[in-house]
Design a protein around this motif. Structure first.
Motif, PDB file in Angstrom:
ATOM      1  N   VAL A   1       0.853  -1.199   0.000  1.00 46.90           N
ATOM      2  CA  VAL A   1       0.000   0.000   0.000  1.00 46.90           C
ATOM      3  C   VAL A   1       0.882   1.240   0.000  1.00 46.90           C
ATOM      4  N   GLN A   2       0.325   2.339  -0.473  1.00 40.01           N
ATOM      5  CA  GLN A   2       1.019   3.623  -0.431  1.00 40.01           C
ATOM      6  C   GLN A   2       0.754   4.345   0.886  1.00 40.01           C
ATOM      7  N   SER A   3      -0.413   4.041   1.474  1.00 40.19           N
ATOM      8  CA  SER A   3      -0.835   4.699   2.712  1.00 40.19           C
ATOM      9  C   SER A   3      -1.599   3.695   3.559  1.00 40.19           C
ATOM     10  N   ARG A   4      -1.454   3.806   4.897  1.00 37.42           N
ATOM     11  CA  ARG A   4      -2.204   2.903   5.779  1.00 37.42           C
ATOM     12  C   ARG A   4      -3.708   3.084   5.612  1.00 37.42           C
ATOM     13  N   LYS A   5      -4.145   4.236   5.147  1.00 35.31           N
ATOM     14  CA  LYS A   5      -5.580   4.481   4.953  1.00 35.31           C
ATOM     15  C   LYS A   5      -6.206   3.434   4.038  1.00 35.31           C
ATOM     16  N   GLU A   6      -5.404   2.886   3.129  1.00 35.66           N
ATOM     17  CA  GLU A   6      -5.900   1.868   2.204  1.00 35.66           C
ATOM     18  C   GLU A   6      -6.363   0.609   2.931  1.00 35.66           C
ATOM     19  N   LEU A   7      -5.865   0.399   4.156  1.00 34.26           N
ATOM     20  CA  LEU A   7      -6.266  -0.784   4.923  1.00 34.26           C
ATOM     21  C   LEU A   7      -7.745  -0.735   5.287  1.00 34.26           C
ATOM     22  N   ASN A   8      -8.317   0.460   5.371  1.00 31.25           N
ATOM     23  CA  ASN A   8      -9.729   0.608   5.739  1.00 31.25           C
ATOM     24  C   ASN A   8     -10.658   0.489   4.543  1.00 31.25           C
ATOM     25  N   ASP A   9     -10.082   0.331   3.350  1.00 27.83           N
ATOM     26  CA  ASP A   9     -10.915   0.198   2.148  1.00 27.83           C
ATOM     27  C   ASP A   9     -11.384  -1.230   1.925  1.00 27.83           C
ATOM     28  N   GLY A  10     -10.969  -2.149   2.802  1.00 27.79           N
ATOM     29  CA  GLY A  10     -11.316  -3.553   2.631  1.00 27.79           C
ATOM     30  C   GLY A  10     -10.415  -4.174   1.575  1.00 27.79           C
ATOM     31  N   GLY A  11     -10.795  -5.308   1.069  1.00 31.81           N
ATOM     32  CA  GLY A  11     -10.041  -5.946   0.005  1.00 31.81           C
ATOM     33  C   GLY A  11      -8.756  -6.598   0.473  1.00 31.81           C
ATOM     34  N   GLN A  12      -7.836  -6.747  -0.474  1.00 26.02           N
ATOM     35  CA  GLN A  12      -6.604  -7.499  -0.243  1.00 26.02           C
ATOM     36  C   GLN A  12      -5.688  -6.842   0.781  1.00 26.02           C
ATOM     37  N   ALA A  13      -5.622  -5.516   0.797  1.00 29.96           N
ATOM     38  CA  ALA A  13      -4.739  -4.835   1.758  1.00 29.96           C
ATOM     39  C   ALA A  13      -5.163  -5.147   3.194  1.00 29.96           C
ATOM     40  N   ALA A  14      -6.456  -5.107   3.464  1.00 33.53           N
ATOM     41  CA  ALA A  14      -6.958  -5.426   4.803  1.00 33.53           C
ATOM     42  C   ALA A  14      -6.666  -6.880   5.151  1.00 33.53           C
ATOM     43  N   GLU A  15      -6.821  -7.767   4.185  1.00 33.99           N
ATOM     44  CA  GLU A  15      -6.534  -9.181   4.432  1.00 33.99           C
ATOM     45  C   GLU A  15      -5.049  -9.411   4.703  1.00 33.99           C
ATOM     46  N   ARG A  16      -4.180  -8.688   3.964  1.00 36.30           N
ATOM     47  CA  ARG A  16      -2.741  -8.817   4.218  1.00 36.30           C
ATOM     48  C   ARG A  16      -2.396  -8.275   5.602  1.00 36.30           C
ATOM     49  N   TRP A  17      -3.063  -7.188   6.037  1.00 40.81           N
ATOM     50  CA  TRP A  17      -2.827  -6.662   7.386  1.00 40.81           C
ATOM     51  C   TRP A  17      -3.251  -7.691   8.437  1.00 40.81           C
ATOM     52  N   LYS A  18      -4.408  -8.304   8.252  1.00 39.82           N
ATOM     53  CA  LYS A  18      -4.878  -9.305   9.216  1.00 39.82           C
ATOM     54  C   LYS A  18      -3.886 -10.469   9.307  1.00 39.82           C
ATOM     55  N   ALA A  19      -3.341 -10.886   8.167  1.00 44.07           N
ATOM     56  CA  ALA A  19      -2.376 -11.991   8.157  1.00 44.07           C
ATOM     57  C   ALA A  19      -1.083 -11.582   8.861  1.00 44.07           C
ATOM     58  N   LEU A  20      -0.607 -10.365   8.604  1.00 42.08           N
ATOM     59  CA  LEU A  20       0.614  -9.884   9.262  1.00 42.08           C
ATOM     60  C   LEU A  20       0.397  -9.777  10.758  1.00 42.08           C
ATOM     61  N   ARG A  21      -0.754  -9.255  11.154  1.00 43.06           N
ATOM     62  CA  ARG A  21      -1.100  -9.110  12.572  1.00 43.06           C
ATOM     63  C   ARG A  21      -1.151 -10.487  13.251  1.00 43.06           C
ATOM     64  N   ALA A  22      -1.721 -11.474  12.579  1.00 41.86           N
ATOM     65  CA  ALA A  22      -1.810 -12.830  13.138  1.00 41.86           C
ATOM     66  C   ALA A  22      -0.422 -13.464  13.246  1.00 41.86           C
ATOM     67  N   ASP A  23       0.428 -13.239  12.248  1.00 40.51           N
ATOM     68  CA  ASP A  23       1.790 -13.779  12.294  1.00 40.51           C
ATOM     69  C   ASP A  23       2.570 -13.142  13.440  1.00 40.51           C
ATOM     70  N   PHE A  24       2.379 -11.848  13.658  1.00 41.26           N
ATOM     71  CA  PHE A  24       3.030 -11.159  14.771  1.00 41.26           C
ATOM     72  C   PHE A  24       2.549 -11.747  16.098  1.00 41.26           C
ATOM     73  N   ALA A  25       1.253 -11.984  16.242  1.00 37.44           N
ATOM     74  CA  ALA A  25       0.712 -12.553  17.475  1.00 37.44           C
ATOM     75  C   ALA A  25       1.319 -13.946  17.731  1.00 37.44           C
ATOM     76  N   ALA A  26       1.457 -14.742  16.678  1.00 34.17           N
ATOM     77  CA  ALA A  26       2.063 -16.074  16.816  1.00 34.17           C
ATOM     78  C   ALA A  26       3.536 -15.947  17.213  1.00 34.17           C
ATOM     79  N   TRP A  27       4.236 -15.001  16.601  1.00 22.28           N
ATOM     80  CA  TRP A  27       5.644 -14.752  16.934  1.00 22.28           C
ATOM     81  C   TRP A  27       5.796 -14.340  18.404  1.00 22.28           C
ATOM     82  N   LEU A  28       4.872 -13.492  18.868  1.00 24.43           N
ATOM     83  CA  LEU A  28       4.912 -13.032  20.268  1.00 24.43           C
ATOM     84  C   LEU A  28       4.806 -14.197  21.242  1.00 24.43           C
TER      85      LEU A  28
END
Length: 191
Positions: free
Chosen positions: A160-187
């Motif tokens: 993404v060019q801007s974090r605001k794109e994460l609120n538009d739904g779609g693939q960017a939001a899904e990639r954020w959810k996956a990154l967030r889940a991977d971080f939680a698993a790493w923690l």
């Protein structure tokens, strides 16, 4: 005097601005491993510099009590501990808030759910020291682990060019959810 502004443009409260400044100060002195020591001049605090040399950070008068020296020497660890407690409390509040808003007793019907603000969530994560280490270990983030480098790396990972794109739904939001889940698993593994 300029008011501090959050990453999404809103003015921060004085407490939020102070908390942001505390996090930035701790990040600036990272890894901040301070040790109590004593020499012929009295008690002092020392640390290892970038190339392993010992540097004296502070000296105390002979009137300083051992508790005062310990309090000062332990300051970075104490601040990290308190920030971790705050992060855990804020995370718990965020998980409980939807439950409290689920039903609106004044109206007697379910409250309208506001859309998830992934951009704000991402901004908070980017300031988390643990998230920075995760990005360094798992996604090649280079030192120094500054907020700007973290934000740029996250935008690159999410495409993404801007974090605001994460609120538009779609693939960017899904990639954020996956990154967030991977971080939680790493923690869970790296606590």
């Amino acid at each position: 005097m300029n008011a501090a502004v959050s990453s999404h443009g809103a003015a921060l409260s004085p407490d939020a601005a102070r908390l942001k400044a505390v996090r930035a100060s701790l990040e600036a002195i990272s890894p901040a491993v301070w040790l109590r020591a004593q020499d012929e001049s009295g008690p002092l605090i020392e640390a290892r510099a970038d190339y392993g040399e010992i540097v004296v950070l502070a000296r105390f008068s002979e009137h300083a009590s051992p508790d005062e020296v310990a309090f000062a020497a332990d300051a970075p660890d104490t601040v990290r501990f308190l920030l971790r407690l705050l992060d855990q409390a804020f995370a718990k509040i965020r998980t409980l808030r939807p439950e409290a808003q689920r039903d609106n007793p004044a109206i007697g019907e379910p409250a309208a759910r506001s859309p998830k603000n992934f951009a704000a969530e991402c901004a908070l994560k980017c300031q988390d020291a643990r998230f920075k280490v995760y990005l360094e270990e798992k996604h090649g983030l280079e030192r120094p682990l500054t907020n700007e480098r973290v934000e740029q790396r996250v935008r690159s990972i999410l495409g993404v060019q801007s974090r605001k794109e994460l609120n538009d739904g779609g693939q960017a939001a899904e990639r954020w959810k996956a990154l967030r889940a991977d971080f939680a698993a790493w923690l869970k593994v790296n606590r």
